[in-house]
Write a protein that holds these residues in place. Structure first.
Motif, PDB file in Angstrom:
ATOM      1  N   GLU A   1       0.847  -1.183   0.000  1.00 48.58           N
ATOM      2  CA  GLU A   1       0.000   0.000   0.000  1.00 48.58           C
ATOM      3  C   GLU A   1       0.891   1.244   0.000  1.00 48.58           C
ATOM      4  O   GLU A   1       2.012   1.211   0.518  1.00 48.58           O
ATOM      5  CB  GLU A   1      -0.914   0.021   1.230  1.00 48.58           C
ATOM      6  CG  GLU A   1      -1.988  -1.041   1.212  1.00 48.58           C
ATOM      7  CD  GLU A   1      -2.975  -0.861   2.347  1.00 48.58           C
ATOM      8  OE1 GLU A   1      -2.908   0.196   3.039  1.00 48.58           O
ATOM      9  OE2 GLU A   1      -3.806  -1.766   2.563  1.00 48.58           O
TER      10      GLU A   1
ATOM     11  N   LEU B   1       2.593  -4.994   2.764  1.00 52.03           N
ATOM     12  CA  LEU B   1       2.673  -3.775   3.553  1.00 52.03           C
ATOM     13  C   LEU B   1       1.291  -3.129   3.570  1.00 52.03           C
ATOM     14  O   LEU B   1       0.737  -2.802   2.515  1.00 52.03           O
ATOM     15  CB  LEU B   1       3.693  -2.795   2.960  1.00 52.03           C
ATOM     16  CG  LEU B   1       3.788  -1.426   3.635  1.00 52.03           C
ATOM     17  CD1 LEU B   1       4.238  -1.574   5.086  1.00 52.03           C
ATOM     18  CD2 LEU B   1       4.742  -0.511   2.872  1.00 52.03           C
TER      19      LEU B   1
ATOM     20  N   HIS C   1       2.403   5.455  12.665  1.00 51.97           N
ATOM     21  CA  HIS C   1       2.623   6.518  11.666  1.00 51.97           C
ATOM     22  C   HIS C   1       2.142   7.832  12.228  1.00 51.97           C
ATOM     23  O   HIS C   1       1.391   7.896  13.210  1.00 51.97           O
ATOM     24  CB  HIS C   1       1.936   6.184  10.338  1.00 51.97           C
ATOM     25  CG  HIS C   1       0.446   6.008  10.435  1.00 51.97           C
ATOM     26  ND1 HIS C   1      -0.425   7.039  10.689  1.00 51.97           N
ATOM     27  CD2 HIS C   1      -0.315   4.885  10.316  1.00 51.97           C
ATOM     28  CE1 HIS C   1      -1.664   6.568  10.704  1.00 51.97           C
ATOM     29  NE2 HIS C   1      -1.624   5.260  10.489  1.00 51.97           N
TER      30      HIS C   1
ATOM     31  N   THR D   1       2.786   4.579   0.961  1.00 48.70           N
ATOM     32  CA  THR D   1       3.217   5.172   2.235  1.00 48.70           C
ATOM     33  C   THR D   1       3.505   6.645   2.016  1.00 48.70           C
ATOM     34  O   THR D   1       4.204   7.015   1.084  1.00 48.70           O
ATOM     35  CB  THR D   1       4.481   4.466   2.740  1.00 48.70           C
ATOM     36  OG1 THR D   1       5.506   4.575   1.765  1.00 48.70           O
ATOM     37  CG2 THR D   1       4.211   2.995   3.015  1.00 48.70           C
ATOM     38  N   GLN D   2       2.917   7.483   2.906  1.00 53.17           N
ATOM     39  CA  GLN D   2       3.089   8.928   2.754  1.00 53.17           C
ATOM     40  C   GLN D   2       3.712   9.581   3.982  1.00 53.17           C
ATOM     41  O   GLN D   2       4.423  10.572   3.864  1.00 53.17           O
ATOM     42  CB  GLN D   2       1.736   9.595   2.466  1.00 53.17           C
ATOM     43  CG  GLN D   2       1.098   9.119   1.164  1.00 53.17           C
ATOM     44  CD  GLN D   2      -0.259   9.729   0.945  1.00 53.17           C
ATOM     45  OE1 GLN D   2      -0.831  10.358   1.843  1.00 53.17           O
ATOM     46  NE2 GLN D   2      -0.801   9.568  -0.261  1.00 53.17           N
ATOM     47  N   ASP D   3       3.428   9.065   5.165  1.00 54.83           N
ATOM     48  CA  ASP D   3       3.895   9.707   6.402  1.00 54.83           C
ATOM     49  C   ASP D   3       4.794   8.779   7.204  1.00 54.83           C
ATOM     50  O   ASP D   3       4.763   8.772   8.426  1.00 54.83           O
ATOM     51  CB  ASP D   3       2.702  10.141   7.259  1.00 54.83           C
ATOM     52  CG  ASP D   3       1.717   8.992   7.492  1.00 54.83           C
ATOM     53  OD1 ASP D   3       1.971   7.879   6.993  1.00 54.83           O
ATOM     54  OD2 ASP D   3       0.695   9.229   8.165  1.00 54.83           O
ATOM     55  N   LEU D   4       5.597   7.996   6.519  1.00 57.04           N
ATOM     56  CA  LEU D   4       6.489   7.065   7.192  1.00 57.04           C
ATOM     57  C   LEU D   4       7.783   7.783   7.564  1.00 57.04           C
ATOM     58  O   LEU D   4       8.432   8.381   6.702  1.00 57.04           O
ATOM     59  CB  LEU D   4       6.787   5.871   6.285  1.00 57.04           C
ATOM     60  CG  LEU D   4       7.323   4.616   6.962  1.00 57.04           C
ATOM     61  CD1 LEU D   4       6.302   4.056   7.942  1.00 57.04           C
ATOM     62  CD2 LEU D   4       7.673   3.558   5.913  1.00 57.04           C
TER      63      LEU D   4
ATOM     64  N   ASN E   1      11.158   3.706   8.388  1.00 59.67           N
ATOM     65  CA  ASN E   1      11.726   3.228   7.126  1.00 59.67           C
ATOM     66  C   ASN E   1      12.868   2.256   7.387  1.00 59.67           C
ATOM     67  O   ASN E   1      12.949   1.175   6.785  1.00 59.67           O
ATOM     68  CB  ASN E   1      12.204   4.441   6.327  1.00 59.67           C
ATOM     69  CG  ASN E   1      12.853   4.063   5.003  1.00 59.67           C
ATOM     70  OD1 ASN E   1      12.845   2.918   4.598  1.00 59.67           O
ATOM     71  ND2 ASN E   1      13.433   5.055   4.350  1.00 59.67           N
TER      72      ASN E   1
ATOM     73  N   TYR F   1       1.531   1.132  10.480  1.00 58.52           N
ATOM     74  CA  TYR F   1       1.905   0.413   9.272  1.00 58.52           C
ATOM     75  C   TYR F   1       2.356  -0.979   9.695  1.00 58.52           C
ATOM     76  O   TYR F   1       3.029  -1.144  10.716  1.00 58.52           O
ATOM     77  CB  TYR F   1       3.067   1.113   8.554  1.00 58.52           C
ATOM     78  CG  TYR F   1       2.662   2.270   7.685  1.00 58.52           C
ATOM     79  CD1 TYR F   1       2.003   2.052   6.475  1.00 58.52           C
ATOM     80  CD2 TYR F   1       2.962   3.580   8.050  1.00 58.52           C
ATOM     81  CE1 TYR F   1       1.637   3.112   5.657  1.00 58.52           C
ATOM     82  CE2 TYR F   1       2.597   4.641   7.239  1.00 58.52           C
ATOM     83  CZ  TYR F   1       1.933   4.400   6.040  1.00 58.52           C
ATOM     84  OH  TYR F   1       1.573   5.447   5.250  1.00 58.52           O
TER      85      TYR F   1
ATOM     86  N   ARG G   1      -1.684  -0.650   6.144  1.00 59.53           N
ATOM     87  CA  ARG G   1      -1.806   0.340   7.210  1.00 59.53           C
ATOM     88  C   ARG G   1      -3.239   0.393   7.715  1.00 59.53           C
ATOM     89  O   ARG G   1      -4.191   0.016   7.020  1.00 59.53           O
ATOM     90  CB  ARG G   1      -1.382   1.725   6.720  1.00 59.53           C
ATOM     91  CG  ARG G   1      -2.243   2.330   5.643  1.00 59.53           C
ATOM     92  CD  ARG G   1      -1.949   3.809   5.446  1.00 59.53           C
ATOM     93  NE  ARG G   1      -2.345   4.600   6.603  1.00 59.53           N
ATOM     94  CZ  ARG G   1      -2.058   5.894   6.743  1.00 59.53           C
ATOM     95  NH1 ARG G   1      -1.354   6.526   5.823  1.00 59.53           N
ATOM     96  NH2 ARG G   1      -2.463   6.560   7.802  1.00 59.53           N
TER      97      ARG G   1
END
Length: 372
Positions: free
Chosen positions: A275, A312, A371, A277-280, A285, A319, A314
């Motif tokens: 999926e 992966l 997250h 990931t934007q705010d990882l 990471n 996550y 969330r």
């Protein structure tokens, strides 16, 4: 019982002995003139007790305190009739009782009461001097207050020293903990870098040996090229780790891609379901990249030839990265197992995440992190 302490230093004994002897001489002259024989005699006794106290007794001992009380009574009685000279040991006794923090303050208060009583009795004498009586009383009170102030100052200094020692001990403990954490982090990184690359290289060399024994020379040549590529990749990764791990971790997609490529290069099979990931965070990471590396290594080791499934996903708070493989070989899988899984767990817990192991069929390893 009063606590034992050291005797007075020799310099103080000599100084008190010389001063006491001088004042004893003055009082002896008064006695020789027939002037205030009884008060002067008591003053001499008080001075002798002062020298005895300083020279022969231990500070804060029971004998020390009793001698101070007797000095105060006799000196206070002799003071008004001897122009305050007889009161000098009384003032000294009052000072040591109130100044020394090893002596309970009630002993100093008792000494002050005894001094006032002796002074009152001495002031009733026929030849008692009013000015000397007032001077003796003022001296006792001032020394009593001064002793209390010094006692309080000593208590504050002792508290500050204790606080400083506590802070130093805490700083040393923090430094020790930081050193332990640093060693643990280095151990994790060495495992992540060397164990995986060397483990994969071992697999390649074993396969190379088998192909040579079977006469598959072309396959052996291809396998040797893969082994050399893997060794170069491991060397490059080791160099990056030795650079103190200061550079930011590459983005997650790159980390997943490189791990999956390495897995396939070493003969593994894998499917991927990711999926966006934007705010990882960079820490999360790193946890996912190292976790995936460890999970795929275990898949190659314990389920060779089987397909690993990487997912992966969330939810509202976390996550989750999971790798599942068919269980083809029984291995130790407790959460306190090898250093690889232990390192993944430590990394996850450091940022509020966790590692879970489902020891079933399929075997599923999942690491989750919060997250933003």
């Amino acid at each position: 019982m009063y606590p034992e302490s050291h005797r007075s230093p020799p310099a103080r004994i000599v100084a008190v002995g010389l001063m006491g002897s001088a004042w004893v001489f003055i009082l002896v002259l008064q006695i020789a003139r027939g002037d205030q024989v009884f008060p002067a005699s008591l003053g001499i006794v008080a001075l002798a007790l002062w020298i005895l106290q300083v020279a022969l007794t231990r500070r804060a001992s029971r004998t020390f305190v009793w001698l101070a009380w007797v000095m105060i009574v006799l000196g206070a009685f002799a003071g008004p009739a001897t122009s305050v000279i007889g009161a000098i040991p009384a003032i000294s006794g009052m000072l040591v009782l109130t100044r020394d923090s090893q002596i309970p303050i009630k002993r100093g208060t008792a000494g002050l009461c005894l001094g006032i009583l002796g002074l009152a009795l001495g002031a009733l004498g026929d030849k008692a001097d009013v000015v000397s009586s007032i001077g003796c009383l003022a001296g006792l009170l001032l020394v009593f207050l001064f002793g209390l102030l010094r006692r309080q100052s000593d208590a504050v200094e002792a508290a500050e020293r204790a606080s400083l020692e506590d802070r130093l001990a805490a700083a040393q403990e923090r430094a020790r903990s930081a050193a332990v954490e640093e060693r643990t982090a280095i151990a994790r990184d060495l495992h992540d870098v060397l164990a995986h690359s060397l483990g994969g290289l071992t697999i390649q060399l074993d396969a190379l040996s088998a192909e040579l024994e079977s006469g598959k020379y072309e396959a052996a040549i291809a396998r040797s090229v893969q082994a050399r590529t893997l060794a170069s990749s491991g060397l490059e990764e080791a160099r990056r780790a030795v650079a103190a791990l200061r550079e930011p971790m590459a983005d997650l997609d790159h980390g997943i891609e490189s791990n999956i490529k390495a897995h396939r290069d070493m003969g593994g099979s894998v499917t991927v379901d990711l999926e966006p990931t934007q705010d990882l965070s960079s820490q999360a990471n790193g946890v996912f990249s190292r976790g995936l590396q460890e999970f795929l290594t275990n898949a190659r080791r314990y389920a060779p030839g089987e397909t690993a499934h990487v997912r992966l996903a969330r939810d509202d708070a976390h996550y989750r990265l999971s790798v599942s493989t068919p269980r083809t070989l029984r291995v130790q899988t407790s959460t306190g197992g090898g250093f690889g899984l232990q390192g993944v767990r430590e990394r996850a817990e450091a940022i509020g995440g966790r590692l879970t192991i489902d020891d079933g069929n399929p075997f599923v390893a999942t690491v989750e992190v919060p997250h933003d």
